[in-house]
Design an enzyme around this catalytic site. Sequence first.
Site, PDB file in Angstrom:
ATOM      1  N   ARG A 135      36.624  55.915  51.486  1.00 29.71           N
ATOM      2  CA  ARG A 135      36.205  54.667  50.849  1.00 29.71           C
ATOM      3  C   ARG A 135      35.562  53.712  51.847  1.00 29.71           C
ATOM      4  O   ARG A 135      34.643  52.976  51.499  1.00 29.71           O
ATOM      5  CB  ARG A 135      37.386  54.007  50.147  1.00 29.71           C
ATOM      6  CG  ARG A 135      36.946  52.946  49.178  1.00 29.71           C
ATOM      7  CD  ARG A 135      38.026  52.563  48.209  1.00 29.71           C
ATOM      8  NE  ARG A 135      37.412  52.187  46.946  1.00 29.71           N
ATOM      9  CZ  ARG A 135      38.072  52.048  45.822  1.00 29.71           C
ATOM     10  NH1 ARG A 135      39.368  52.279  45.772  1.00 29.71           N
ATOM     11  NH2 ARG A 135      37.452  51.682  44.735  1.00 29.71           N
ATOM     12  N   HIS A 158      37.850  52.559  40.269  1.00 30.21           N
ATOM     13  CA  HIS A 158      38.853  51.514  40.121  1.00 30.21           C
ATOM     14  C   HIS A 158      39.317  51.140  41.524  1.00 30.21           C
ATOM     15  O   HIS A 158      39.127  51.911  42.472  1.00 30.21           O
ATOM     16  CB  HIS A 158      40.020  52.082  39.300  1.00 30.21           C
ATOM     17  CG  HIS A 158      41.023  51.077  38.870  1.00 30.21           C
ATOM     18  ND1 HIS A 158      42.061  50.686  39.674  1.00 30.21           N
ATOM     19  CD2 HIS A 158      41.145  50.387  37.707  1.00 30.21           C
ATOM     20  CE1 HIS A 158      42.796  49.794  39.031  1.00 30.21           C
ATOM     21  NE2 HIS A 158      42.259  49.592  37.832  1.00 30.21           N
ATOM     22  N   TYR A 159      39.934  49.994  41.675  1.00 23.35           N
ATOM     23  CA  TYR A 159      40.379  49.588  43.015  1.00 23.35           C
ATOM     24  C   TYR A 159      41.568  50.391  43.523  1.00 23.35           C
ATOM     25  O   TYR A 159      41.870  50.381  44.710  1.00 23.35           O
ATOM     26  CB  TYR A 159      40.700  48.085  43.060  1.00 23.35           C
ATOM     27  CG  TYR A 159      41.903  47.670  42.246  1.00 23.35           C
ATOM     28  CD1 TYR A 159      43.197  47.733  42.778  1.00 23.35           C
ATOM     29  CD2 TYR A 159      41.754  47.210  40.941  1.00 23.35           C
ATOM     30  CE1 TYR A 159      44.293  47.350  42.029  1.00 23.35           C
ATOM     31  CE2 TYR A 159      42.850  46.827  40.187  1.00 23.35           C
ATOM     32  CZ  TYR A 159      44.119  46.895  40.740  1.00 23.35           C
ATOM     33  OH  TYR A 159      45.206  46.523  39.997  1.00 23.35           O
ATOM     34  N   ARG A 160      42.241  51.123  42.644  1.00 24.67           N
ATOM     35  CA  ARG A 160      43.419  51.888  43.057  1.00 24.67           C
ATOM     36  C   ARG A 160      43.032  53.201  43.716  1.00 24.67           C
ATOM     37  O   ARG A 160      41.917  53.688  43.593  1.00 24.67           O
ATOM     38  CB  ARG A 160      44.319  52.145  41.859  1.00 24.67           C
ATOM     39  CG  ARG A 160      44.977  50.882  41.377  1.00 24.67           C
ATOM     40  CD  ARG A 160      46.124  51.178  40.438  1.00 24.67           C
ATOM     41  NE  ARG A 160      46.829  49.942  40.157  1.00 24.67           N
ATOM     42  CZ  ARG A 160      47.132  49.512  38.949  1.00 24.67           C
ATOM     43  NH1 ARG A 160      46.813  50.235  37.891  1.00 24.67           N
ATOM     44  NH2 ARG A 160      47.767  48.375  38.786  1.00 24.67           N
TER      45      ARG A 160
END
EC number: 3.1.15.-
Length: 181
Positions: A113, A128-130
């Site tokens: 990431r 998604h941020y997860r």
Amino acid sequence: MTGNENNLIWIDLEMTGLDPERDRIIEIATLVTDANLNILAEGPVIAVHQSDEQLGLMDDWNVRTHTGSGLVERVKASQYDDHAAELATIAFLQQWVPAGKSPICGNSVGQDRRFLFRYMPELEAYFHYRYLDVSTLKELARRWKPEILSGFKKQGTHQAMDDIRESVGELAYYREHFIQL
């Protein structure tokens, strides 16, 4: 196909090193599973062109590994730059998962990431941020139930699609032997 918001996007990058300020992405691959880890589709495996100068900055491990796998030659011959690889990957993902729904899935995906944020920000924003990071379970198993670690062997090819398939298999293994679902 509009995609299913419960599908999971798995990703792996091969890079010239571990520092996104200095190193670059040289291969990207994605695949999509359903929530039960059944592989639904494999995305494009893309060697990302980098200059000889950039490739020359690799350390011995990266030179040996990526030359041995044939990736360095694929990178030199590739017509894809970061942005083209990013767009091709997003086009694939849009068929299977709506934007913003899937966590980023794989092994040590925090590292991936960081590179996406720097070099492929549109793709990074698609997730998604997860995180669904299989390496978290590996670290917990090492501490809490080390006897199960020998039950899953990786081939360690350091080729992006092989690594993703192994990550999916590894999570399925931990689901059965560690989480015990």
